[in-house]
Each structure stands twice: as C-alpha cells, then as structure tokens.
Design a protein around this motif. Structure first.
Motif, PDB file in Angstrom:
ATOM      1  N   CYS B  49       0.884  -1.173   0.000  1.00  0.00           N
ATOM      2  CA  CYS B  49       0.000   0.000   0.000  1.00  0.00           C
ATOM      3  C   CYS B  49       0.919   1.219   0.000  1.00  0.00           C
ATOM      4  N   CYS B  63      -5.986  -2.422   1.480  1.00  0.00           N
ATOM      5  CA  CYS B  63      -5.263  -2.149   2.727  1.00  0.00           C
ATOM      6  C   CYS B  63      -6.281  -2.072   3.851  1.00  0.00           C
ATOM      7  N   CYS B  66      -6.041   1.712   5.480  1.00  0.00           N
ATOM      8  CA  CYS B  66      -6.386   2.858   4.619  1.00  0.00           C
ATOM      9  C   CYS B  66      -7.726   2.610   3.933  1.00  0.00           C
TER      10      CYS B  66
HETATM   11 ZN   LIG Z   1      -2.413   1.486   3.663  1.00  0.00          ZN
END
Ligand SMILES: [Zn+2]
Lengths: 392, 165
Positions: B49, B63, B66
């Motif tokens: 990521c 991810c 995120c």
């Molecule tokens: Zn991430």
C-alpha cells in the motif's frame, strides 16, 4: 483511537447466575442455559415476563454439535416471544454478551435484559480440539494440519522470547488461579498445585503443558441488566456498567507481533475512556482477565495497562495479583480453576466482578474494599478483545 | 441442579458419528492466486500500500487500515527471522505424537524488527526439539527449503520447511 459513542441510559447489573462448571454435564445445553437464567432472575427478583430483550452468547456451534445455537438456546434462555439476538466473537463472546446486553439498555431500546452464555464442550469426539480444524485459512494454513494449541504455544513462546520470561514465572498463574478456585463453589479444578506440578505435566505443544491450559468444560452463566430508574426500584446495591470496549485486530496473526495483545489494549482504552479511568493500575481494585492459558492472564494484564509490557510476571511474583494483593486478579479462580465453557467462562468473569462489587462473593471475596472492577475476554484468531468496567 | 457424568458412565451413552458429505471448492481470490502461483517459481509475492507503506504477505488487494486498494506487487525474500517456534506432541485430534512437529512464524525480509505488522508466514521449521526448547531457534535467520520444480503445485506445501542459514 477515536470512538464515536452516544449513550442514552445508564445501565446496572442487578442479578447473576452460574451453573456448576464440569466436564460432561448430563443436562442439555438448553437446560444449562435455563438453570443459569433462572438463577439470575431469582437474584434480580424478576420474572421472565419483566424482561424486554434476550441476548445469547455462545462460541462455535460445533462444540455443542448443534447448528443455529442461538435459536436452539432461545427456549432455555427465556427468548420465546421476545427480541432475541446472539453474539459470537470466539472466546471473547462471554464479555461481549454482557456488552450486547448493555447496549440494548444503554440505547434506550429495552429496560430489562437477560444476557445468557452457554457452552457444552464435552460432546465433541474424539476431542473438542478437532472442532477447531475449520477455523483456519483453508488454503494457506489448513494443509499444515494445525491444532488450536499451536497458535497459543506460538504466542506464549513469542511472549517469553521477547521479554525473557521463564516458564516457572508463567506457571505461577496456574498455581494462583487453581488455588483461588478452591473458594469457588462452581469450580471444576480448584486445587493446591505447585510450579513443579505444572512443569512436570504432559507436554502438549511446547511450551504449553497440560497444567498451563484450562480444562474442557460445560457450563452456563447469565446476568440481568436494567436501566438506572428500573434498577433503583429493585435493588439498593446496583452495580453500574461504567465502560465497555470491544475491538478486533486482523486475522493475519503470522504477520503481526504476538508478544503483545493489541486488540485488548484497544478495547481497554475504549472502556477506560468511557469510565473516566486515567490510571488503570491505581483505579482498578479487582480484575478478571481472560486466562484459558496461564501466560494469557499475564499477556492480558499488560494489555489492560495493569502492568508494563513484559512486567506482569514480576508483579505476580511480588503478590500484587494475589487475592490479598493490591490488584487481585482472577479471584474466582479464572478459567484455569473454574473451567472453560468458552462463552460461559467470559460471562462468569463478569458475574464474578459483579459479586465482588456487591460484596456477596462469599469465600471468593477479596480482602480489600473494592469499588471498580474489570472483566475481559479474548478470542477468534487471537484478534478479539472485549472489556467491561463495573463500579458499585 | 447440574449433574456431571463420570468417565465410565460415558460407555453407556449413545455416540452419534457421521461424515457429512460436505465438500467445498474454495476460491483463492486475486491476491492469494498470485501468491500461490509465485510458489511454483520459488518466489514469495506481497502487495504494497503506497499510502501507508505496509507490505502484505500473504498479499491482499486492499489495505486494512487505509481501506483503499493496495498499489503494487512486490517480491519479498524467501528468507526471514524466526519470531516464534513450537514443538507439537499432539495431533489435531489430540492423539499423542512420537516425534514432535515443529512449526513457527517467520518475519520475512525486507522488514524491520520494530514493525508490529510485517510480511509473515506460518510454516514448518526444520530444527530440533532441543533448539525449540532452549529457544535458540527464535531470532535465527532462516530460508525456505523448496520442493523440486517438478513437484511444486502452487500450494503452501511447495515449501517443505524453513531452515537456518
Ligand atoms: Zn495502507
């Protein structure tokens, strides 16, 4: 960590009930749930008709050998004709059952809730161990034929390696909890054992030996929760639920450091924030951390911020966590001493803290006056943490 | 009142056993498929990521933190550090084993010992019970022992075990 949480009602526990914790109980899971529920209602001075909602907690269906266990248990839990929900987060289910009961009331949806947890682990053949086969990643993990104790042994060894902790130091948890369980009328394995007994017991998955692990058990637990105005009508000694926290870490346990229970820390911080606890080791009088394995109690005392990382064994040796210590830990005897019917074991911890704060814990009652207590459980793929803070 | 059943009373009870004819065809998915195909070439792939810099092994297309797609494939070494190792004397049905099975977790390289989350793998470790017991295996650098190219089947079993180098 940011938690968005909006509460409506203050919530109290007004009754609790337990069954004996034993291997191979003759009763069905429904009968076990009924017995715990009936006792909790009796202690609260309530009848089933007074109860608005039911929450059921049970771990994998496979233990009892009955799928749809929420539905199956609903009869024995008083759920017929009422809103019923079942919660399940593996070993963390027991405290989650109390938390789910709490949010039914805290939200203002129900005034009186019966929260019931049951597990009957002994029916599985050849051993409850085998039921865990299907929790693993089918492609990346199952081909290696893991058994459940593998991952806990891996966690225990990582904890030992990271902080230089010896098996002798960890075994003291088992010695303490089985000793405390001798005061518990519900307990399966109360006994006076020594560190040597633990170190000489059968090696299962090194470093885990037989006396490092809680036993296979059947049992049930239940509590009654009520909103503040209702609670005051039924009891002069309500015990308040002041904080709750629950979080999941990822399932990728081979890709994160197993020496520290981050998932419990997050849950604890959430619960402490709600309860206004800033210095846990000064403000918490008694604790029931989840102890299906002896090292796990130490691991959890650290994640609960009651010891610095790697230092719980030292505090244990100094007697801080003894029944007459500064922060008595598992005065009930914990899972190592009382037994481990998974979901029921977690709710047993909540009931134990409730009785401590009410002053009705009998021979289990800790020596010093107690006002704030914490119960915690943990489960899934070393990822679920649930924490509850109670005050009198 | 609950009543416990004694061990010898168990014989008098009916035991029901059956094999449910339940079969599953699991989907490996985008990330795991590439991971498994990599094993055939003796390579270990992960996903990075670019927002948080995390490398996922086993790889993931998103991810966790995120909550966005991971950005690129990266190859990590088939070498790493033993984070933990255990010796199992029981099978998954809790029968006693004569020789212990030794398994553990390896933090694959490149990664940093300060990382809480790292590229990792759970596998067998070729070492002795003694080295597990005295903990000398923990912290050692190990490398994957691959099956021969012809024997590999794009499975986790393409690696026999991890061995100290
Ligand atoms: Zn991430």
């Amino acid at each position: 960590m940011k938690v968005n949480m909006y509460l409506n009602k203050r919530v109290a526990i007004v009754g609790a009930g337990l069954t004996l914790f034993r291997r191979r109980l003759l009763e069905t899971p429904q009968e076990i749930a009924w017995e715990a529920s009936r006792k909790a209602l009796d202690e609260a001075g309530l009848e089933l008709k007074d109860i608005d909602c039911i929450v059921i907690g049970s771990a994998p269906d496979a233990f009892d050998g009955v799928h749809l266990k929420g539905e199956y248990l609903s009869h024995g839990s008083g759920g017929i004709g009422k809103p019923v929900s079942r919660v399940y987060v593996g070993g963390a289910t027991g405290v989650m059952t109390a938390i789910a009961g709490w949010y039914h009331v805290a939200s203002g949806m129900c005034q009186k809730v019966l929260a019931v947890a049951e597990e009957k682990m002994s029916p599985a053949r050849p051993h409850p161990q085998s039921v865990f086969k299907y929790i693993w990643d089918p492609i990346l993990e199952k081909p290696l034929n893991p058994n459940l104790i593998w991952i806990f042994a891996m966690e225990m060894h990582r904890y030992m390696a990271k902080y230089g902790i010896k098996k002798e130091e960890i075994a003291l948890v088992s010695v303490k909890n089985k000793r405390n369980a001798m005061n518990n009328p519900y307990a399966q394995l109360g006994s006076n054992i020594t560190v040597d007994d633990v170190l000489n017991s059968e090696v299962l998955v090194w470093p885990v030996q037989l006396l490092d692990v809680s036993p296979v058990s059947d049992g049930g637990a239940a509590i009654v929760l009520a909103s503040e105005d209702v609670a005051r009508r039924y009891t002069d000694t309500p015990v308040w639920v002041e904080g709750v926290g629950w979080t999941l870490d990822n399932t990728e346990w081979p890709a994160r450091d197993l020496s520290y229970a981050r998932y419990v820390e997050f849950a604890a911080r959430m619960a402490y924030k709600m309860a206004g606890i800033e210095r846990p080791n000064k403000e918490i009088d008694v604790v029931e951390p989840y102890d299906p394995f002896d090292y796990k109690e130490l691991h959890h005392l650290e994640a609960l911020q009651l010891a610095k990382r790697g230092e719980a064994p030292t505090l244990l040796k100094e007697g801080i966590f003894d029944i007459d210590g500064d922060i008595p830990s598992s005065p009930s005897g914990g899972l190592l001493g009382v037994g481990n019917p998974i979901a029921a074991a977690g709710l047993m911890k909540v009931a134990s803290i409730y009785w401590q704060l009410k002053g009705t814990a009998g021979k289990m009652q800790v020596k010093k006056p107690v006002h704030t207590g914490v119960a915690q459980s943990w489960g899934d793929l070393m990822q679920a943490g649930t924490v509850i803070v109670l005050r009198n | 009142m609950v009543t416990p059943l004694k061990e010898n009373e168990l014989d008098k009870h009916v035991t029901i056993s059956y094999k449910p004819n339940a079969k599953y065809s699991y989907t490996a998915g985008q990330a795991q498929s590439k991971y498994l195909l990599g094993f055939k070439e003796g390579k270990i792939y992960g996903r990075r990521c670019n927002k948080c810099g995390k490398i996922y092994v086993p790889p993931k297309m998103y991810c966790d933190e995120c909550f966005r797609p991971t950005d690129e494939w990266v190859e990590v070494k088939d070498e790493g550090i033993v984070m933990t190792a255990v010796a199992s004397f029981i099978s998954w049905t809790r029968e006693r084993l004569e020789e212990p099975e030794i398994v553990g977790v390896i933090r694959l390289l490149p990664s940093d010992e300060r990382d809480f989350v790292y590229p990792g793998i759970f596998h067998r470790i070729c070492t002795s019970y003694e080295e597990v017991k005295n903990m000398s295996i923990i912290g050692k650098r190990v490398k994957a022992v691959w099956k021969s190219k012809e024997e590999r089947k794009s499975s986790i079993e393409d690696i026999q075990c991890f061995k100290v180098i």
